[in-house]
Design a protein around this motif. Structure first.
Motif, short mmCIF file in Angstrom:
data_model
loop_
_atom_site.label_atom_id
_atom_site.label_comp_id
_atom_site.label_asym_id
_atom_site.label_seq_id
_atom_site.Cartn_x
_atom_site.Cartn_y
_atom_site.Cartn_z
N GLY A 306 77.87 68.09 111.11
CA GLY A 306 77.59 68.45 112.49
C GLY A 306 76.63 69.61 112.63
N ARG A 307 76.55 70.45 111.61
CA ARG A 307 75.63 71.60 111.65
C ARG A 307 74.55 71.48 110.58
NH1 ARG A 307 78.19 76.37 113.57
NH2 ARG A 307 76.39 77.51 112.79
N HIS A 308 74.21 70.24 110.19
CA HIS A 308 73.30 70.03 109.07
C HIS A 308 71.96 70.75 109.25
CE1 HIS A 308 70.21 67.65 106.79
NE2 HIS A 308 71.06 67.94 105.83
N ALA A 309 71.45 70.75 110.46
CA ALA A 309 70.14 71.35 110.70
C ALA A 309 70.16 72.86 110.50
CB ALA A 309 69.68 71.02 112.13
N ASP A 310 71.32 73.48 110.60
CA ASP A 310 71.42 74.94 110.49
C ASP A 310 71.89 75.40 109.12
OD1 ASP A 310 70.80 75.04 113.24
OD2 ASP A 310 72.92 74.78 113.76
N LEU A 311 72.15 74.47 108.21
CA LEU A 311 72.74 74.84 106.93
C LEU A 311 71.74 75.54 106.02
CD1 LEU A 311 74.86 71.68 106.01
CD2 LEU A 311 75.65 73.84 107.00
N THR A 312 72.25 76.51 105.27
CA THR A 312 71.46 77.13 104.21
C THR A 312 71.39 76.16 103.03
OG1 THR A 312 73.43 78.11 103.21
CG2 THR A 312 72.29 79.41 104.91
N ILE A 313 70.66 76.56 101.99
CA ILE A 313 70.59 75.72 100.79
C ILE A 313 71.98 75.49 100.21
CG2 ILE A 313 69.81 75.68 98.39
CD1 ILE A 313 67.19 76.91 99.30
N ASP A 314 72.80 76.54 100.16
CA ASP A 314 74.16 76.37 99.64
C ASP A 314 74.96 75.39 100.49
OD1 ASP A 314 73.78 78.05 97.52
OD2 ASP A 314 74.64 79.81 98.49
N GLY A 315 74.76 75.46 101.81
CA GLY A 315 75.45 74.54 102.70
C GLY A 315 75.02 73.10 102.48
N GLN A 316 73.72 72.88 102.27
CA GLN A 316 73.23 71.53 102.02
C GLN A 316 73.75 71.00 100.68
OE1 GLN A 316 69.00 70.80 103.13
NE2 GLN A 316 69.00 72.96 103.73
#
Length: 417
Positions: A306-316
């Motif tokens: 849901g927040r893919h566009a805002d994710l950092t590299i670690d989040g991705q």
């Protein structure tokens, strides 16, 4: 020549006025106590209870009760929100708001241990459409055992405690006091929701600190006015016990009441935030990882997606890991390829592993291994290169893949769902 005459002679030689002889003055006990900052008389427990708006339960113990309507605003939040908050999002278990017991103590110090006394125990629970608060206040050390006993019925009627830093401070302290009083631990069967931990999970990287008052201001829009600072609370109580100074004691109880009320509003706010991390300062990756550690990978996946566009590299990378665990290799590969184009070593390593073990394409895997070696050389990468080169050398027929694959390329670019 006696000692006084000799001292006067020496000080006179150095240009200092000689000692003067001061006639002793007669002072009453009240005047002497006043000079020491002490009152000559102490108020009785009944008089203290009258000032605080409470009643005496035992020698040295006063109880003060208040009722706050759940329709009350606390900052910008209504206390009634606790009745519909998804509290299970915070600890993974079903929680009935009416079985919660909110707990906060005021103590003689912050060090803990057997020398620290909880002189004020604040408890709150939901009854019908109100929040009922009960505060047990010690007017002296004699009242401690009565305090411990009088609080027991409220513990027995609860299923979960709610605190802020209670797991490391309030609860161990109370357990030690029960043990010293030779009473059983009343908390052993209770669940415990310590709001400090979800607060840290969501905001440790974006807030200067995760104190209760910081959470009040940033999540509840609640700002205390004329509040007694927490570090002054022990001294105010000691001044009351030793000298009878009562002026600031009501401020201790008010400070404790604000803490308890904030626990109610904060529990509801954090639960909704963990269910839908829309707050701009919330660390969605940390929240997702908390869900993953609890085994709730679907919720972690949904939050990150849901927040893919805002994710950092670690989040991705975390989202790709969850795609992989779900067996959705095309989606995971799409994320790794996008990150590989940004020269992300972790993504390139994942692509090398994927093409070696899943896609069975050693040539493409070798190309990614060479790229990884240029960015992050190491023995494991070198072993991978040697293994892949050996495998390709043994293969017969035309070589599959392209050993000069450019960084971030691949056979397919799959869009995320």
């Amino acid at each position: 020549m006696n000692l006084r005459d000799r001292l006067q002679k020496l000080t006179g030689q150095r240009g200092v006025e000689p000692y003067a002889t001061v006639a002793p003055t007669q002072q009453s006990l009240a005047e002497r106590l006043a000079r020491l900052g002490r009152s000559p008389t102490r108020l009785s427990d009944e008089e203290v209870a009258a000032v605080l708006g409470g009643i005496c339960l035992a020698e040295g113990l006063i109880v003060v009760e208040r009722t706050v309507a759940l329709s009350t605003l606390h900052g910008s939040r209504v206390l009634w929100e606790i009745m519909h908050a998804p509290l299970h999002r915070l600890d993974g278990g079903a929680v009935d708001p009416r079985e919660l017991l909110f707990l906060d103590t005021e103590t003689t110090g912050l060090a803990g241990g057997t020398g620290t006394l909880p002189f004020l125990l604040g408890l709150a629970r939901i009854e019908k459409d109100s929040l009922r608060l009960r505060q047990f206040f010690l007017t002296g050390f004699k009242g401690e055992k009565a305090l411990l006993n009088e609080a027991l019925p409220w513990y027995r009627e609860a299923a979960h405690l709610v605190s802020f830093n209670g797991k490391t401070f309030d609860l161990p302290l109370l357990v030690s006091r029960y043990r010293l009083a030779r009473l059983p631990d009343p908390f052993a069967s209770l669940g415990h929701l310590d709001l400090l931990y979800p607060t840290r999970t969501a905001f440790a990287h974006s807030w200067p600190d995760c104190r209760l008052q910081t959470a009040e201001q940033r999540l509840l829009d609640f700002h205390r006015r004329d509040d007694l600072p927490g570090h002054l609370v022990p001294q105010v109580w000691f001044d009351f016990v030793r000298a009878g100074h009562l002026t600031q004691v009501p401020a201790i109880l008010e400070h404790n009441r604000l803490d308890l009320t904030s626990l109610v509003a904060l529990a509801a706010r954090l639960a909704k935030l963990f269910a839908q991390p829309e707050h701009p300062e919330a660390d969605v990756l940390a929240i997702a990882r908390a869900y993953r550690r609890r085994g709730e990978e679907d919720t972690a996946h949904a939050h990150l997606l849901g927040r893919h566009a805002d994710l950092t590299i670690d989040g991705q990378l975390e989202l790709a890991r969850l795609f992989r665990r779900r067996g959705d290799w095309p989606a995971a590969v799409a994320i790794w390829q996008a990150l590989a184009a940004q020269a992300c070593p972790e993504a390139i390593e994942c692509l090398a592993k994927h093409h070696e073990h899943m896609a069975k394409d050693p040539a493409t895997a070798l190309a990614y291994a060479h790229q990884l070696a240029r960015l992050r050389p190491g023995p494991s990468t070198q072993k991978r290169i040697e293994r892949l080169e050996s495998r390709l050398a043994r293969q017969s027929g035309p070589t599959r893949g392209n050993a000069s694959l450019p960084l971030g390329s691949g056979k397919a670019h799959v869009k995320l769902p």
